[in-house]
Design a protein around this motif. Structure first.
Motif, PDB file in Angstrom:
ATOM      1  N   LEU A 185     -26.180 -21.130 -30.153  1.00  0.00           N
ATOM      2  CA  LEU A 185     -27.592 -20.697 -30.668  1.00  0.00           C
ATOM      3  C   LEU A 185     -28.730 -21.203 -29.792  1.00  0.00           C
ATOM      4  N   ASP A 186     -28.574 -22.500 -29.472  1.00  0.00           N
ATOM      5  CA  ASP A 186     -29.544 -22.733 -28.385  1.00  0.00           C
ATOM      6  C   ASP A 186     -29.658 -21.941 -27.067  1.00  0.00           C
ATOM      7  N   ALA A 187     -28.435 -21.763 -26.755  1.00  0.00           N
ATOM      8  CA  ALA A 187     -28.309 -20.983 -25.255  1.00  0.00           C
ATOM      9  C   ALA A 187     -28.948 -19.476 -25.479  1.00  0.00           C
ATOM     10  N   MET A 188     -28.802 -19.158 -26.688  1.00  0.00           N
ATOM     11  CA  MET A 188     -29.392 -17.663 -27.078  1.00  0.00           C
ATOM     12  C   MET A 188     -30.896 -17.887 -27.294  1.00  0.00           C
ATOM     13  N   LEU A 189     -31.560 -18.535 -27.714  1.00  0.00           N
ATOM     14  CA  LEU A 189     -32.799 -19.020 -27.831  1.00  0.00           C
ATOM     15  C   LEU A 189     -33.328 -19.076 -26.519  1.00  0.00           C
ATOM     16  N   ALA A 212     -21.336 -13.529 -20.028  1.00  0.00           N
ATOM     17  CA  ALA A 212     -21.071 -14.366 -19.019  1.00  0.00           C
ATOM     18  C   ALA A 212     -22.300 -15.348 -19.008  1.00  0.00           C
ATOM     19  N   THR A 213     -23.553 -14.762 -19.330  1.00  0.00           N
ATOM     20  CA  THR A 213     -24.778 -15.668 -18.991  1.00  0.00           C
ATOM     21  C   THR A 213     -24.756 -16.597 -20.005  1.00  0.00           C
ATOM     22  N   LEU A 214     -24.475 -16.112 -21.361  1.00  0.00           N
ATOM     23  CA  LEU A 214     -24.305 -17.285 -22.249  1.00  0.00           C
ATOM     24  C   LEU A 214     -23.176 -18.462 -22.158  1.00  0.00           C
ATOM     25  N   ALA A 215     -22.071 -18.151 -21.454  1.00  0.00           N
ATOM     26  CA  ALA A 215     -21.115 -19.073 -21.136  1.00  0.00           C
ATOM     27  C   ALA A 215     -21.696 -19.861 -19.948  1.00  0.00           C
ATOM     28  N   PHE A 216     -22.443 -19.427 -19.057  1.00  0.00           N
ATOM     29  CA  PHE A 216     -23.089 -20.257 -18.019  1.00  0.00           C
ATOM     30  C   PHE A 216     -23.914 -21.083 -18.482  1.00  0.00           C
ATOM     31  N   ARG A 217     -24.725 -20.655 -19.703  1.00  0.00           N
ATOM     32  CA  ARG A 217     -25.725 -21.688 -20.156  1.00  0.00           C
ATOM     33  C   ARG A 217     -25.138 -22.700 -21.109  1.00  0.00           C
ATOM     34  N   ARG A 218     -24.012 -22.479 -21.604  1.00  0.00           N
ATOM     35  CA  ARG A 218     -22.994 -23.083 -22.399  1.00  0.00           C
ATOM     36  C   ARG A 218     -21.927 -24.047 -21.409  1.00  0.00           C
ATOM     37  N   ASP A 245     -15.462 -16.601 -22.960  1.00  0.00           N
ATOM     38  CA  ASP A 245     -15.856 -15.488 -23.968  1.00  0.00           C
ATOM     39  C   ASP A 245     -15.648 -15.319 -25.441  1.00  0.00           C
ATOM     40  N   ARG A 246     -14.168 -15.726 -25.634  1.00  0.00           N
ATOM     41  CA  ARG A 246     -13.874 -15.740 -27.009  1.00  0.00           C
ATOM     42  C   ARG A 246     -14.663 -16.772 -27.754  1.00  0.00           C
TER      43      ARG A 246
END
Length: 364
Positions: A51-55, A72-78, A83-84
């Motif tokens: 959720l922090d990555a989304m914010l 892919a962007t969210l995974a990179f920031r995490r 993806d799963r």
């Protein structure tokens, strides 16, 4: 998407509309509040990190709360989760009512504007429910802090009682089992059950009436106890930027009380987070109790401040600190320092708020 500002520097304005960047708490405050409320929500740390990555993908100035970033962007920031895992965390957040997933026909995340009527279609993770529920989440965080404090107290009581019993009877099974149980995560009811199974005859519980206050230290009234000196090894590390913060010192003259309108004008950041209009000093005090855990002010520090300053003046301090908390490295330590610590002797909350009010035109 616009939001109604329930309280502002000019008073309650239920019809005024603000863009999201003006009406929402900062990202780190949201995340810290969720971390504190997590035990009561069944929320795990990895989900909060997602959720922090989304914010982090939301622009600071916007008219919506939709995250268009790809998995892919969210995974990179995490830090490279799958993806799963992103999909699973998004489903958990949706089940908890913290986001709404709006999917397009091809599962892409984008926006489409209509030039004819000025509307827009947005496909992605809509975080509007998170922002709308923030006052509720702050209440949960405050409740979780109180429960954690109570559990810590009960665990200390169990440990002391069990040790006393084992010193007298080394083969006591109940005391041994209680000490082993402390290794687990316990609820308040679990702790009370353990206490009920222990012999408390030799336990001496210090009552508030047994304490006398000498300066900043609390000592027992008994001469037989060697507690006349207590050294605090936990240093208060305050950011050097505090030199730029408004200071309030005693002037040896009575300080007139502040009106609610003056408080709202001097501390608009705190006012923006109130879910209902702030009209009375009772509203100011109640809202301060919600803001305190968001800022990192724990229950004990708040109570110590209230014992010294009273409920209304403690609330004024919380509102004022909220106005310039970005300049403070450790808000909890700073709050303790000015309200009940080494810098509290000449602290006057009313003067601090008035100084903030005079500085408002410069800040804006």
């Amino acid at each position: 998407m616009a939001f109604t500002q329930t309280s502002a520097s000019a008073g309650a304005r239920p019809g005024a509309l603000l863009s999201a960047d003006n009406s929402h708490p900062e990202r780190h405050i949201i995340v810290d509040t969720l971390r504190q409320a997590a035990p009561l929500m069944g929320l795990k740390a990895p989900v909060i990190a997602t959720l922090d990555a989304m914010l982090s993908c939301l622009p600071p100035k916007r008219q919506h709360n939709t995250v268009f970033a790809s998995n892919a962007t969210l995974a990179f920031r995490r830090n490279g989760i799958s993806d799963r895992t992103i999909r699973r965390h998004a489903a958990i957040l949706q089940d908890l009512g913290l986001l709404v997933r709006r999917d397009s026909s091809n599962r892409k995340r984008f926006t489409r504007h209509s030039a004819a009527d000025g509307t827009a279609l947005r496909f992605g993770f809509d975080l509007t429910p998170l922002f709308r529920r923030f006052p509720e989440l702050a209440e949960l965080a405050a409740r979780a802090v109180r429960e954690n404090d109570q559990i810590a107290y009960l665990k200390a009581k169990i440990r002391a009682a069990a040790n006393n019993i084992l010193n007298a009877r080394s083969d006591d099974n109940n005391a041994t089992s209680a000490l082993r149980a402390l290794r687990r995560n316990l609820s308040i009811e679990d702790c009370r059950t353990l206490l009920d199974g222990l012999d408390m005859v030799d336990m001496t519980i210090e009552q508030p009436g047994d304490m006398v206050v000498l300066g900043e230290e609390k000592m027992s009234a008994s001469d037989g106890q060697n507690v006349r000196h207590h050294h605090n090894s936990n240093k208060e590390h305050i950011d050097m930027e505090e030199r730029d913060e408004p200071k309030a010192h005693s002037t040896h003259q009575p300080v007139p009380p502040l009106s609610v309108m003056e408080i709202l004008s001097a501390c608009p950041q705190a006012a923006q987070f109130s879910p209902t209009p702030v009209k009375t000093m009772s509203d100011v005090v109640a809202h301060a109790r919600t803001l305190a855990p968001m800022l990192g002010i724990d229950t004990r520090n708040y109570q110590d401040a209230q014992d010294r300053l009273g409920a209304e003046r403690t609330a004024l301090t919380v509102w004022a600190v909220m106005q310039f908390h970005e300049k403070i490295r450790k808000v909890g330590a700073y709050f303790r320092s000015i309200t009940s610590g080494k810098n509290s002797a000449d602290f006057v909350p009313e003067l601090l708020v008035r100084r903030l009010s005079r500085a408002r035109p410069l800040l804006t």
